[in-house]
Design an enzyme around this catalytic site. Sequence first.
Site, PDB file in Angstrom:
ATOM      1  N   ARG A   1       7.617  11.426   3.075  1.00 41.05           N
ATOM      2  CA  ARG A   1       7.204  10.782   4.354  1.00 41.05           C
ATOM      3  C   ARG A   1       6.035   9.704   4.055  1.00 41.05           C
ATOM      4  O   ARG A   1       5.089  10.302   3.508  1.00 41.05           O
ATOM      5  CB  ARG A   1       7.257  11.558   5.419  1.00 41.05           C
TER       6      ARG A   1
ATOM      7  N   ASN B   1       8.830  -3.697  -1.965  1.00 41.89           N
ATOM      8  CA  ASN B   1       7.984  -4.962  -2.281  1.00 41.89           C
ATOM      9  C   ASN B   1       7.575  -4.944  -3.528  1.00 41.89           C
ATOM     10  O   ASN B   1       7.532  -4.154  -4.290  1.00 41.89           O
ATOM     11  CB  ASN B   1       6.784  -4.783  -1.145  1.00 41.89           C
TER      12      ASN B   1
ATOM     13  N   HIS C   1       8.689   1.523  -5.131  1.00 45.41           N
ATOM     14  CA  HIS C   1       9.340   2.706  -4.092  1.00 45.41           C
ATOM     15  C   HIS C   1      10.097   2.032  -3.056  1.00 45.41           C
ATOM     16  O   HIS C   1       9.594   0.964  -2.892  1.00 45.41           O
ATOM     17  CB  HIS C   1       7.827   3.437  -3.424  1.00 45.41           C
TER      18      HIS C   1
END
Length: 115
Positions: free
Chosen positions: A30, A88, A101
């Site tokens: 998370r 990104n 990621h």
Amino acid sequence: MSEDCIFCKIASGDIPGDIVYEDEHVVAFRDLNPQAPTHVLVIPREHISTINDLEENHAELVGRLYLAAKQVAEAEGIAERGYRTVMNCNAEAGQTVYHIHLHVLGGRPMGWPPG
Ligand code: AMP
């Protein structure tokens, strides 16, 4: 493993992460600063800094990031409603952690185009 990479340390267990999925190749945890009710980051165990550093031999690994994202979405109950995956690349796109990621965001309506 990159010594000064926070995501490598989460993957190795050196620092804690709220891990929701892991296998031999990828780890999902998370986001510390969630932007949606579900905000999970899926990373490869291998340290790769940016999309620009991907090589031919990473093709399967990148596919595994998406297969893990699919599992996370199912486990979070957002697969049918819909969710967004984002990766990104470099500063102008907003990359702040230089270990690739895949963001998995869901649980609320998403605007388009992204900011
Ligand atoms: P990006 O801006 O695409 O590089 O995304 C980096 C993300 O990593 C941000 O959404 C941060 O909130 C998140 N983040 C940074 N450090 C941690 C951490 N230790 N554990 C979980 N998420 C983190």
